[in-house]
Write a protein that holds these residues in place. Structure first.
Motif, PDB file in Angstrom:
ATOM      1  N   VAL A 275     -51.381 -34.111  10.031  1.00  0.00           N
ATOM      2  CA  VAL A 275     -52.609 -33.938   9.258  1.00  0.00           C
ATOM      3  C   VAL A 275     -53.157 -35.273   8.754  1.00  0.00           C
ATOM      4  CG1 VAL A 275     -53.613 -32.781   7.270  1.00  0.00           C
ATOM      5  CG2 VAL A 275     -51.749 -31.675   8.561  1.00  0.00           C
ATOM      6  N   LEU A 276     -52.282 -36.066   8.186  1.00  0.00           N
ATOM      7  CA  LEU A 276     -52.751 -37.317   7.575  1.00  0.00           C
ATOM      8  C   LEU A 276     -52.700 -38.435   8.614  1.00  0.00           C
ATOM      9  CD1 LEU A 276     -50.888 -36.988   4.155  1.00  0.00           C
ATOM     10  CD2 LEU A 276     -53.187 -36.223   4.767  1.00  0.00           C
TER      11      LEU A 276
ATOM     12  N   THR B 110     -53.432 -41.523   9.206  1.00  0.00           N
ATOM     13  CA  THR B 110     -53.864 -42.688   8.440  1.00  0.00           C
ATOM     14  C   THR B 110     -54.265 -43.864   9.328  1.00  0.00           C
ATOM     15  OG1 THR B 110     -51.528 -43.250   8.224  1.00  0.00           O
ATOM     16  CG2 THR B 110     -52.551 -42.102   6.381  1.00  0.00           C
TER      17      THR B 110
ATOM     18  N   CYS C 100     -42.192 -51.984   7.179  1.00  0.00           N
ATOM     19  CA  CYS C 100     -43.398 -51.154   7.348  1.00  0.00           C
ATOM     20  C   CYS C 100     -43.423 -50.061   6.285  1.00  0.00           C
ATOM     21  CB  CYS C 100     -43.431 -50.516   8.738  1.00  0.00           C
ATOM     22  SG  CYS C 100     -44.854 -49.425   8.934  1.00  0.00           S
ATOM     23  N   PRO C 101     -44.448 -50.033   5.406  1.00  0.00           N
ATOM     24  CA  PRO C 101     -44.474 -49.021   4.347  1.00  0.00           C
ATOM     25  C   PRO C 101     -44.848 -47.644   4.878  1.00  0.00           C
ATOM     26  CG  PRO C 101     -45.996 -50.857   3.888  1.00  0.00           C
ATOM     27  CD  PRO C 101     -45.589 -50.959   5.318  1.00  0.00           C
ATOM     28  N   ASP C 102     -45.294 -47.579   6.131  1.00  0.00           N
ATOM     29  CA  ASP C 102     -45.934 -46.357   6.604  1.00  0.00           C
ATOM     30  C   ASP C 102     -45.174 -45.653   7.719  1.00  0.00           C
ATOM     31  OD1 ASP C 102     -48.075 -46.586   4.814  1.00  0.00           O
ATOM     32  OD2 ASP C 102     -48.858 -48.237   6.015  1.00  0.00           O
ATOM     33  N   VAL C 103     -43.938 -46.088   7.969  1.00  0.00           N
ATOM     34  CA  VAL C 103     -43.144 -45.491   9.042  1.00  0.00           C
ATOM     35  C   VAL C 103     -43.964 -45.483  10.337  1.00  0.00           C
ATOM     36  CG1 VAL C 103     -41.404 -43.697   9.479  1.00  0.00           C
ATOM     37  CG2 VAL C 103     -42.360 -43.918   7.205  1.00  0.00           C
TER      38      VAL C 103
ATOM     39  N   PHE D 209     -50.765 -43.735  12.902  1.00  0.00           N
ATOM     40  CA  PHE D 209     -50.474 -43.839  11.473  1.00  0.00           C
ATOM     41  C   PHE D 209     -50.608 -45.243  10.914  1.00  0.00           C
ATOM     42  CE2 PHE D 209     -48.120 -40.197  13.155  1.00  0.00           C
ATOM     43  CZ  PHE D 209     -48.716 -39.197  12.400  1.00  0.00           C
TER      44      PHE D 209
ATOM     45  N   ARG E  70     -45.607 -27.893   4.789  1.00  0.00           N
ATOM     46  CA  ARG E  70     -45.898 -28.497   6.092  1.00  0.00           C
ATOM     47  C   ARG E  70     -45.817 -30.009   6.008  1.00  0.00           C
ATOM     48  NH1 ARG E  70     -51.517 -26.463   7.244  1.00  0.00           N
ATOM     49  NH2 ARG E  70     -51.497 -28.132   8.809  1.00  0.00           N
ATOM     50  N   SER E  71     -45.396 -30.579   7.110  1.00  0.00           N
ATOM     51  CA  SER E  71     -45.315 -32.033   7.194  1.00  0.00           C
ATOM     52  C   SER E  71     -46.709 -32.635   7.260  1.00  0.00           C
ATOM     53  CB  SER E  71     -44.536 -32.411   8.453  1.00  0.00           C
ATOM     54  OG  SER E  71     -44.889 -33.716   8.839  1.00  0.00           O
ATOM     55  N   SER E  72     -46.856 -33.779   6.636  1.00  0.00           N
ATOM     56  CA  SER E  72     -48.140 -34.477   6.676  1.00  0.00           C
ATOM     57  C   SER E  72     -48.400 -35.113   8.041  1.00  0.00           C
ATOM     58  CB  SER E  72     -48.152 -35.578   5.606  1.00  0.00           C
ATOM     59  OG  SER E  72     -47.149 -36.530   5.901  1.00  0.00           O
ATOM     60  N   ARG E  73     -47.388 -35.104   8.897  1.00  0.00           N
ATOM     61  CA  ARG E  73     -47.450 -35.869  10.148  1.00  0.00           C
ATOM     62  C   ARG E  73     -48.685 -35.539  10.991  1.00  0.00           C
ATOM     63  NH1 ARG E  73     -43.806 -38.261  14.150  1.00  0.00           N
ATOM     64  NH2 ARG E  73     -42.088 -38.125  12.682  1.00  0.00           N
TER      65      ARG E  73
ATOM     66  N   LYS F 178     -51.811 -48.346   9.317  1.00  0.00           N
ATOM     67  CA  LYS F 178     -53.028 -48.576   8.535  1.00  0.00           C
ATOM     68  C   LYS F 178     -53.555 -49.991   8.711  1.00  0.00           C
ATOM     69  CE  LYS F 178     -51.190 -45.444   5.011  1.00  0.00           C
ATOM     70  NZ  LYS F 178     -50.370 -45.446   3.789  1.00  0.00           N
TER      71      LYS F 178
ATOM     72  N   VAL G 223     -46.697 -24.468  -3.124  1.00  0.00           N
ATOM     73  CA  VAL G 223     -45.618 -25.196  -2.466  1.00  0.00           C
ATOM     74  C   VAL G 223     -46.155 -25.768  -1.155  1.00  0.00           C
ATOM     75  CG1 VAL G 223     -43.352 -25.008  -1.404  1.00  0.00           C
ATOM     76  CG2 VAL G 223     -43.861 -23.698  -3.473  1.00  0.00           C
ATOM     77  N   SER G 224     -45.932 -27.060  -0.944  1.00  0.00           N
ATOM     78  CA  SER G 224     -46.304 -27.689   0.328  1.00  0.00           C
ATOM     79  C   SER G 224     -45.112 -27.603   1.267  1.00  0.00           C
ATOM     80  CB  SER G 224     -46.647 -29.167   0.119  1.00  0.00           C
ATOM     81  OG  SER G 224     -47.763 -29.286  -0.732  1.00  0.00           O
TER      82      SER G 224
END
Lengths: 557, 301
Positions: A23-24, A26, A513-516, A530, A18-21, A532, A15-16
């Motif tokens: 970590v990712l 981008t 914006c697709p990436d918020v 974030f 944690r938020s990707s915020r 890209k 189960v994930s």
């Protein structure tokens, strides 16, 4: 409840939680980044006074009247005036012009003017202790007086006529600009502390030398009021068109007869002809070229035609004589030859003469300034005043401007000149007024029709302020011919504006914006952690306010 | 703000979609129209990756990753379980065109036939993009993919999934695209407030797979609608058709194709292009006729 005890027998599943915020990140992928880069809209670029049009529209649409007024008056103190009489070069530049027609910028300007008519002008800067004299209270003089007063100077405006306003009061007919509006605007200037002294003329009670001694700077904008001579036989039988316009502001003025002619093709000629129609006379405009070469504002010509003004083109008066009560005018038919210095084709005589009978003939072939009050020291080699771009003269503290410097021009050009001169005066004697940060931050580039992206705007026909039809205009006499948009019309019309070069918080970038990666904080904030660099916001921004820059350029700074 | 789009997000910044991903944008917009009490069920598709690697993920609602063919049935099961728990959670199956048109069709048909109380969203990028651009039954005629290369491009028309779904007489089926966000949000809200199987077919540009610049993603989706290649409409109860956007300025389909490198074989084949044009016209005429059946007054904007 069913028996769920067997659930414990299943294997665990990952189960994930944690938020990707965090970590990712981008933004690391990016090699280009969007930046907000406000630039000059095409309409503002075409405005002689450089009014920041999309910017004040935005304040208006948001109901921020005071900000809208402050934004407008940074460049032009008189939206109620230019909102009525401006020739709308802005609308010709509007990037929507080839779609359903431009945004009705002048009608919106009038709407702004009326909505803010009760507001006082912005407070003036701290007193500088300097005194500036403004001679002439037309649009150039009033504009300079406004900006000089706003800069903290003591300002006195001198006017030769009994009331202030110059061309605004005496030259422009009531049906286009009611005197009551001019009264209000002068009262608002008086409330700023500007003093007016009327009935004093330069060369009469006023002497330029004395003013120079008494004031730290003098701005002379006495206009161009002298009718030109045509040099034709019997010219003294003609009346001055401009004098007629001045007289037309008095109730009860009547033309001397039914059959009237007006010689000329400029704004004065058309104002005279249209005023004559309103006073019950027939009006025939005699012009030596064709409609294409007429210097008059195009809409004035169309309105004159609607009102039944007759036009005889390629027609030049050669002589006038009296025959009983009639004025007999000899008219020569002209033809167009090669272009002259103005680029317009030059009329040439054909030798074909005819006669026409009128009760009165008005001359309106252009006005010129009187240089009598000026010493030779201020004149250049051509005998005319030597004038710099901001009205500088050969005398340190004397500035000139408006029609006196340019010859007959438009109200908005005079207003622009007045502001330029006020700034030049400030440079010379100190003082200034607060200018918002955006002025310095805005780029120089002009956002043109190939820059914008109107794809997200629906087709919408322009909304216009109410305007009487020709019959109603004539029936209204000298009553005002146009009205003001309703709130709903103004808001709908502002929605048509692409807001070229100015972020009016339309939200297009945020939405797509697709990436918020665009946070919305009353406007877009790019989150480069974030983003890209996909370029969608730059492409979709209707007004081309977002630019994409390479990261390596950002790194270089 | 010129759009009626809620500011609230249900997705974190930072997802693993490619630059200009239409699928990521579709998810962002759809979640804006749903509530926090939503579960997403994602079979194999780009979004299996986009949401992020374990132990992190981008959506702010729970995601259940599941096998390729099982989105609809898994959503059905989760909805049943939620009801058992006494919760009226919205369960949304979120699948690509491969998982919908091809691999998941049987499960989807079963769920729709039973009118399961789920929202099924197909974000359609018209090929198996996640595995490297292989054709699906959603790939349009004349398209280049790695399995339909230039010398042997796609020859069959795109499968009409909307007609299949309408044939199940489900309460609501609609097409949408994030290039028309207000239209998309309105449809999400309609779907949210209905019961039974609701199907949203969202055209979602894939810049790498469509062979175009990422900045043009919105423009391409907009052109798909305005050229009538991808009309925006909804079907209620399988029969009542309403066109929700009448293109104001018709875009030539060829202009839409020319925006994308994947249509190069089509543009090189005048005969095939003529066939595609006829197909687009016939599909549009059929749609308009069905719209008029349901809206007897003359069609307006």
């Amino acid at each position: 409840m069913p028996d769920l005890s067997h659930v414990d027998d299943y294997p665990e599943i990952p189960v994930s939680l944690r938020s990707s915020r965090g970590v990712l990140r981008t933004g690391d992928w990016r090699n280009m980044r969007p930046v907000l880069a406000e630039r000059v809209s095409a309409c503002t670029h075409e405005c002689p006074a450089s009014v920041p049009i999309p910017r004040y529209f935005h304040h208006l649409a948001a109901g921020r009247l005071e900000e809208a007024f402050a934004t407008f008056t940074l460049r032009n103190p008189f939206p109620r005036i230019t909102g009525r009489v401006c020739p709308r070069t802005c609308e010709a530049g509007c990037n929507r012009v080839d779609r359903e027609g431009p945004v009705s910028i002048r009608d919106l300007e009038r709407y702004l003017g009326e909505a803010t008519a009760g507001l006082p002008h912005l407070p003036s800067a701290e007193a500088t202790g300097s005194k500036v004299a403004v001679v002439g209270s037309g649009p150039a003089g009033l504009s300079a007086a406004y900006y000089l007063r706003r800069s903290g100077h003591e300002v006195v405006v001198f006017e030769s006529q009994p009331e202030a306003g110059g061309m605004l009061r005496y030259g422009i007919p009531e049906y286009r600009l009611p005197s009551a509006v001019v009264d209000d605007e002068i009262a608002r200037l008086q409330a700023m502390g500007i003093r007016f002294r009327t009935g004093v003329a330069l060369g009469g009670d006023l002497d330029l030398g004395n003013l120079e001694d008494e004031y730290d700077a003098v701005f002379v904008a006495t206009g161009a009021w002298l009718g030109r001579s045509m040099g034709v036989e019997g010219e003294s039988l003609m009346e001055s068109g401009l004098d007629f316009l001045v007289a037309s502001h008095d109730a009860g003025v009547r033309p001397p007869g039914r059959r009237c002619a007006v010689v000329g093709g400029g704004n004065t000629a058309l104002d005279v002809a249209r005023t004559l129609r309103r006073l019950g006379a027939e009006a025939t405009v005699l012009y030596r070229r064709t409609p294409d070469e007429m210097p008059a504002i195009g809409e004035e010509y169309r309105a004159a035609v609607e009102e039944g003004v007759a036009f005889e083109f390629l027609t030049l008066p050669r002589a006038l004589r009296k025959d009983g009560a009639d004025l007999v005018v000899t008219l020569e038919t002209m033809r167009l030859g090669d272009p002259d210095d103005s680029g317009r084709r030059r009329p040439e005589p054909t030798g074909d003469d005819r006669e026409a009978r009128f009760d009165a003939v008005y001359s309106a072939i252009g006005e010129t300034a009187s240089l009598e009050p000026f010493p030779d020291a201020l004149k250049g080699g051509d005998g005319w005043l030597a004038v710099g771009p901001s009205g500088e003269t050969k005398a340190d503290r004397v500035f000139v401007g408006g029609d006196l410097a340019t010859g007959p021009a438009t109200v908005v050009e005079a207003i622009a000149w007045g502001r330029r001169t006020a700034e030049a005066v400030n440079e010379r004697i100190g003082g200034g007024y607060e200018v918002p940060d955006w002025v310095a931050e805005q780029g120089d580039g002009v956002v043109g029709p190939t820059d914008i992206n109107p794809a997200t705007f629906p087709d919408t026909d322009p909304h216009h302020a109410p305007h009487l039809d020709a019959a109603a205009r004539l029936a209204a006499g000298m009553g005002e011919e146009a009205g003001t948009m309703t709130d709903a019309e103004a808001l709908a019309e502002i929605e048509r504006c692409y807001s070229c070069g100015y972020c009016n918080e339309c939200g297009t970038c945020f939405v797509f914006c697709p990436d918020v990666a665009i946070r919305w904080e009353d406007g877009p904030v790019f989150d480069y952690t974030f983003c890209k660099g996909c370029d969608i916001c730059t492409t979709e921004c209707p007004g081309h306010v977002i630019l994409t820059v390479k990261e390596e350029e950002v790194a270089r700074g | 703000m010129r759009f009626g789009i809620p500011l609230e997000e249900r997705i974190e910044p930072g997802n693993l979609g490619c630059q200009g991903c239409g699928g990521a944008l579709s998810m962002r917009m759809v979640l804006k129209g749903l509530s926090d009490d939503t579960v997403a069920v994602i079979p194999a598709c780009c979004w299996s990756i986009i949401d992020g690697p374990w132990p992190v993920h981008a959506l702010q609602v729970p995601v259940f990753h599941t096998a390729f063919e099982t989105a609809a049935i898994m959503a059905t099961g989760i909805k049943a379980a939620k009801l058992q728990q006494g919760k009226d959670t919205t369960v949304m199956a979120w699948a690509g065109d491969g998982g919908t048109f091809d691999i998941g069709l049987q499960a989807l048909s079963g769920a729709a036939e039973r009118n399961e109380d789920i929202i099924y969203v197909c974000y359609d990028n018209e090929a198996y993009m996640n595995t490297g651009i292989q054709r699906s039954s959603s790939t349009p005629i004349g398209t280049w993919t790695t399995t339909t290369p230039d010398e042997r491009p796609e020859t069959r028309p795109k499968k009409n999934i909307m007609e299949i779904m309408a044939a199940h007489r489900i309460p609501y089926a609609a097409t949408a695209t994030p290039a028309y966000p207000d239209d998309l949000l309105a449809k999400v809200e309609i779907a949210r407030d209905l019961r039974g199987t609701r199907f949203l077919h969202i055209l979602s540009a894939c810049p790498p797979g469509w062979k175009m610049g990422s900045g043009d993603a919105i423009a391409a989706m907009r052109a798909a609608v305005d050229s009538r290649v991808f009309p925006l409409y909804e079907v209620r109860d399988g029969l009542d058709v309403t066109i929700t956007r009448w293109p104001e300025h018709e875009v030539d389909p060829e202009a839409y194709f020319a925006m994308q490198g994947r249509f190069r074989p089509l543009l090189d084949d005048p005969e095939e292009l003529a066939r595609v044009r006829r197909l687009i016209d016939r599909q549009w005429e059929t749609l308009v006729a069905r719209h008029r059946e349901h809206h007897p007054e003359p069609a307006a904007g």
